[in-house]
Write an enzyme that holds these catalytic residues in place. Structure first.
Site, mmCIF file in Angstrom:
data_model
loop_
_atom_site.group_PDB
_atom_site.id
_atom_site.type_symbol
_atom_site.label_atom_id
_atom_site.label_comp_id
_atom_site.label_asym_id
_atom_site.label_seq_id
_atom_site.Cartn_x
_atom_site.Cartn_y
_atom_site.Cartn_z
ATOM 1 N N GLU A 178 1.289 -1.233 0.075
ATOM 2 C CA GLU A 178 -0.446 -0.073 0.756
ATOM 3 C C GLU A 178 0.763 1.289 -0.317
ATOM 4 O O GLU A 178 1.467 2.033 1.080
ATOM 5 C CB GLU A 178 -1.166 -0.125 1.460
ATOM 6 C CG GLU A 178 -1.441 0.747 1.295
ATOM 7 C CD GLU A 178 -2.957 1.266 2.600
ATOM 8 O OE1 GLU A 178 -2.943 0.460 2.719
ATOM 9 O OE2 GLU A 178 -2.798 2.133 2.389
ATOM 10 N N LYS A 220 -3.010 -2.005 -3.100
ATOM 11 C CA LYS A 220 -3.876 -1.415 -2.338
ATOM 12 C C LYS A 220 -3.247 0.008 -2.678
ATOM 13 O O LYS A 220 -2.362 0.207 -2.399
ATOM 14 C CB LYS A 220 -3.595 -1.332 -0.589
ATOM 15 C CG LYS A 220 -4.560 -0.745 -0.266
ATOM 16 C CD LYS A 220 -5.599 -0.942 0.939
ATOM 17 C CE LYS A 220 -6.378 -0.042 2.173
ATOM 18 N NZ LYS A 220 -6.973 -0.788 2.757
ATOM 19 N N SER A 262 -10.350 4.364 0.472
ATOM 20 C CA SER A 262 -11.408 5.557 0.203
ATOM 21 C C SER A 262 -10.578 6.213 0.467
ATOM 22 O O SER A 262 -10.725 7.803 -0.397
ATOM 23 C CB SER A 262 -12.623 5.165 1.180
ATOM 24 O OG SER A 262 -12.240 5.051 2.274
ATOM 25 N N GLY A 263 -9.549 6.690 1.220
ATOM 26 C CA GLY A 263 -8.934 7.520 1.766
ATOM 27 C C GLY A 263 -8.971 8.965 2.149
ATOM 28 O O GLY A 263 -8.812 10.042 1.653
#
Ligand code: 13P
Length: 334
Positions: A178, A220, A262-263
């Site tokens: 990620e 991710k 989704s951040g």
């Protein structure tokens, strides 16, 4: 590596059509901040009850292939004494574990961070496998600013991600890799595209150098978006086009799937973007599964409802089921 087959099988199961990953691996301090905003006390029992509510929601396993847990939850029992790992396995959900020890200030680089956690990682991951985890997550954080990120920040974070990924595969855990480019700031979508591209290039160069088997990994990453404070934020169509283009140019086809974070996007914003990205991905023949590994966009509404109802599970579970079904539908869009 002893046997690649189980890793490839797990990686593919995590991104199986119609399914995605629930990130429920908030550290004790992060979940504490989310609880505090809703007046919930940050004690072990509340953390357990809240996460038990999520993973036991009726029907959720139709949409959720795996759950990323924090160390405490992986070792915890549900209220009736059943280990969390057992509950997940019974429901056909794969248990995962966050293994990094957070981002810390990067020496010599004001405003930048590097994710730590490599010391002792081999032994920790062997233990996590014994407990029942079958995949792992390590998050690198890259901020955009007028003079950020530095190539130094991208390089050291990518190097650490690859060291982690190689060790995870050795331990029999599928590494979720990620590199998150944050959406904080007023930058335009072009800047996010360039930084995401730089990060992905460095990550895949390090993964190759460190002999990571891509078929047994998942990426991710962030969607390519305008900064949260940008004056003229790019619309869904452009987000989808730029995101898929950036991935097509920089992520090898051997990777089975890409699961977006989704951040900090709103629930519907994240879901709508995931839908358009899937449509665009199919149009251009993207070689990977494009799915979700959301924390906030799956959890914010259920958490609020859970807190507002004094911890009663049912109303929150209905909200979680709804969000998971919407997100899975977006992930299937064609
Ligand atoms: P968000 O979906 O809230 O960005 O979290 C995903 C995650 O696991 C970050 O590491």
């Amino acid at each position: 590596m002893q046997n690649a087959q189980p890793l490839v099988k797990t990686a593919n199961a995590l991104v199986a059509p119609g399914k995605g990953i629930l990130a429920a691996d908030e550290s004790t301090s992060t979940i504490g901040a989310r609880f505090a905003a809703l007046g919930v006390e940050n004690v072990e029992r509340n953390r357990r009850d809240y996460r038990e509510m999520l993973v036991s929601a009726a029907g959720a396993s139709e949409f959720i292939s795996g759950v990323i847990l924090y160390d405490e939850t992986l070792r915890q029992n549900c209220a009736d004494g059943t280990p969390f790992v057992e509950l997940l396995e019974e429901r056909g959900i794969i248990p995962g574990i966050k293994v990094d020890t957070r981002a810390h200030p990067l020496a010599g680089a004001p405003g930048e961070v590097v994710t730590e956690g490599l010391d002792g990682l081999r032994d920790r991951m062997a233990e996590y496998y014994e407990i029942g985890a079958r995949f792992a997550k390590w998050r690198a954080v890259i901020a955009i600013g007028p003079h950020l990120p530095s190539s130094y920040c991208i390089e050291v974070n990518a190097h650490a991600l690859a060291r982690y990924a190689a060790l995870a595969q050795e331990a029999g855990l599928v590494p979720i890799i990620e590199p998150e480019v944050l959406m904080d700031g007023d930058h335009g979508i072009d800047r996010c595209y360039d930084v995401t591209q730089d990060a992905l290039r460095e990550v895949y160069s390090q993964l190759a150098a460190q002999r990571v088997m891509l078929e047994g990994t998942l990426l991710k990453c962030n969607m390519v978006l305008s900064g949260k404070e940008a004056s003229n934020r790019a619309e869904q169509e452009e987000v989808a086009e730029r995101t898929v283009d950036c991935l097509m140019r920089n992520v090898p086809a051997a990777v089975p799937g890409i699961a977006f974070l989704s951040g900090g996007q709103g629930d519907d914003e994240a879901t709508d973007n995931l839908r358009t990205i899937n449509i665009r991905g199919k149009e251009v023949g993207a070689p990977w599964q494009l799915t979700f590994s959301f924390a906030r966009a799956l959890q914010s509404t259920p958490l609020q409802i859970w807190a507002a109802n004094g911890g009663a599970p049912l109303p929150a579970q209905k909200a979680f089921y709804h969000r998971a079904s919407q997100t899975a539908a977006a992930r299937n869009a064609a």
